[in-house]
Design an enzyme around this catalytic site. Structure first.
Site, PDB file in Angstrom:
ATOM      1  N   LYS A 101       0.855  -1.192   0.000  1.00  0.00           N
ATOM      2  CA  LYS A 101       0.000   0.000   0.000  1.00  0.00           C
ATOM      3  C   LYS A 101       0.881   1.228   0.000  1.00  0.00           C
ATOM      4  CE  LYS A 101      -4.472   0.789   0.257  1.00  0.00           C
ATOM      5  NZ  LYS A 101      -5.491  -0.166  -0.184  1.00  0.00           N
TER       6      LYS A 101
HETATM    7  N1  GLU Z   1      -7.228  -0.001  -3.395  1.00  0.00           N
HETATM    8  C1  GLU Z   1      -7.997  -1.169  -3.649  1.00  0.00           C
HETATM    9  C2  GLU Z   1      -8.064  -2.055  -2.424  1.00  0.00           C
HETATM   10  O1  GLU Z   1      -7.843  -1.609  -1.315  1.00  0.00           O
HETATM   11  C3  GLU Z   1      -7.547  -1.906  -4.890  1.00  0.00           C
HETATM   12  C4  GLU Z   1      -6.140  -2.400  -4.842  1.00  0.00           C
HETATM   13  C5  GLU Z   1      -5.669  -2.981  -6.152  1.00  0.00           C
HETATM   14  O2  GLU Z   1      -6.462  -3.151  -7.055  1.00  0.00           O
HETATM   15  O3  GLU Z   1      -4.482  -3.262  -6.233  1.00  0.00           O
HETATM   16  O4  GLU Z   1      -8.388  -3.204  -2.502  1.00  0.00           O
END
Ligand code: GLU
Length: 435
Positions: A125
């Site tokens: 993240k």
């Molecule tokens: N931000 C989204 C999540 O928390 C998508 C993450 C992604 O597709 O890599 O799942």
């Protein structure tokens, strides 16, 4: 030679075993769930130690030339929690409340989320502390590009693949892709997902998280013997996840009686015209001033007597304070971490069926995986094909978690953690420790 990670027969000694950790700290909160599942799985201490620590934590200072000619320095993070099952995968958020512990928790959630739906990614993240509402488009672009440039060597289709998250979108992903590609000296579409369709994005990606929420909600209603037709729904958060979940649940015959965003909530017991509300938000940027219902607070929205509550806005909205007042039968966690660990216990006692975030909102990363596969194959699928495959994965994952929850007599959250931790642990055992 395979390293025997089960050398020790000791039990895990976890810190503050019987104490609920700080409810406001998402990393501690996440870890308390991890601890419980690890204990039930009888996870060996070596693996337990490995999985408690993110693989990499990067903090960046991001100097940016602002429109007024002055230089501002923003702080950004990228945390790679675990890459045993494949490249790290996870969004980038731009928000004033971003902090290191939050990014660490979110990265770990991505590891568990990818494992729960069994896609070959690890978890990561990123976040930048900034307020996008106060920044011009040009400033946002410069922040994004400098942040990306600071992560060259970390990001890559085989190492770490970002995606949109809170306050980032297709346009931001296009800048990430372009910056990375400029450094690589060739176009690399698969370095990022959630891109515009015109440049390698997948059909159905934008709706995928909300669609996944709809699919698992229908599965939960069926499991509980409740009919979708006429089931009442309240949705907190009317962005990409909440609005699509509301729209698709409405299409399935549910009655969306309340919606809310940062401007507050709207209640209409006759049913909200979701498409009308979406059109209003498109024009006015929020539900502020939307008059087709009674104004309520977000706190009121969370405690409405409804069949389904979809928290799709912020972390830590269901806490030990308001959990006793929750009257929903099903909670579908569209957002990451909306319910704290102490609140889980209260909801369990009340018999609320919670579809945990790492399962409920996994539709987004699942279609991110499809996007990555399509980019790498250079062959693009129809939207119907994307949606069919998503449906299959969400339904199979729901069933797998439900099965485990019945077998071990635990709630859906603990079962989801058990499933994902066991998948990650299996790969660690097979790979062994490189020394
Ligand atoms: N931000 C989204 C999540 O928390 C998508 C993450 C992604 O597709 O890599 O799942």
């Amino acid at each position: 030679m395979t390293t025997d990670l089960r050398l020790s027969t000791d039990k895990i000694v976890r810190p503050d075993k019987d104490r609920f950790l700080n409810e406001d700290n998402p990393f501690e909160d996440m870890m308390s769930r991890f601890d419980r599942a690890a204990e039930l799985l009888d996870l060996e201490p070596g693996l337990y130690k490995i999985l408690r620590h993110p693989e990499k934590e990067i903090t960046l200072s991001i100097p940016v030339l602002m429109d007024n000619g002055e230089i501002e320095v923003f702080t950004g993070y990228r945390v790679l929690h675990n890459t045993s099952r494949g490249p790290a995968k996870g969004g980038i958020r731009f928000d004033p409340n971003v902090n290191r512990d939050e990014v660490k928790a979110l990265a770990a959630w991505m590891t568990w989320k990818c494992a729960v739906v069994n896609i070959p990614f690890g978890g990561s993240k990123g976040g930048v502390i900034c307020d996008p509402l106060k920044l011009s488009v040009a400033e946002l672009e410069r922040i994004t590009r400098r942040y990306t440039a600071g992560l060259i060597g970390i990001l890559g289709p085989d190492s770490d693949v970002p995606a949109p998250d809170v306050n980032t979108n297709e346009r931001v992903m296009a800048w990430v892709m372009d910056t990375y590609s400029m450094h690589m000296r060739h176009t690399v579409t698969s370095v990022v997902t959630g891109k515009p369709v015109e440049m390698g994005g997948s059909l159905g990606r934008r709706e995928a998280t909300g669609r996944g929420c709809m699919l698992v909600t229908l599965a939960a209603l069926e499991h509980l013997g409740m009919r979708a037709a006429g089931a009442t729904v309240a949705v907190q958060g009317f962005g990409n996840v909440g609005s699509v979940a509301a729209q698709l649940l409405h299409t399935q015959g549910c009655k969306v009686v309340a919606i809310g965003d940062r401007s507050g909530g709207i209640l209409n017991t006759n049913g909200i015209d979701v498409n009308d509300a979406i059109a209003y938000v498109k024009q006015n940027r929020s539900l502020d001033g939307y008059s087709k219902g009674d104004r309520i607070t977000n706190d009121d929205l969370l405690t409405l007597e409804v069949d389904v509550l979809v928290p799709a806005a912020l972390e830590n909205v269901i806490t030990r304070k308001n959990a006793p007042k929750i009257r929903a039968r099903v909670i579908c966690e569209g957002e990451n971490g909306p319910t704290t660990a102490p609140a889980d216990v209260i909801l369990d006692d009340k018999g609320v069926f919670v579809i945990p975030d790492i399962l409920a909102n996994a539709g987004g990363v699942t279609v991110s995986y499809f996007e990555w596969v399509q980019d790498r194959g250079g062959y693009f699928w129809t939207e119907a094909s994307v949606n069919d495959r998503l449906q299959q994965i969400m339904q199979d994952s729901f069933r797998a978690v439900l099965e485990l929850s019945r077998r071990h007599k635990v709630n859906m959250r603990t079962a989801a953690y058990m499933l994902s931790i066991s998948r990650v642990a299996t790969v660690h055992r097979l790979r062994g420790i490189y020394a």
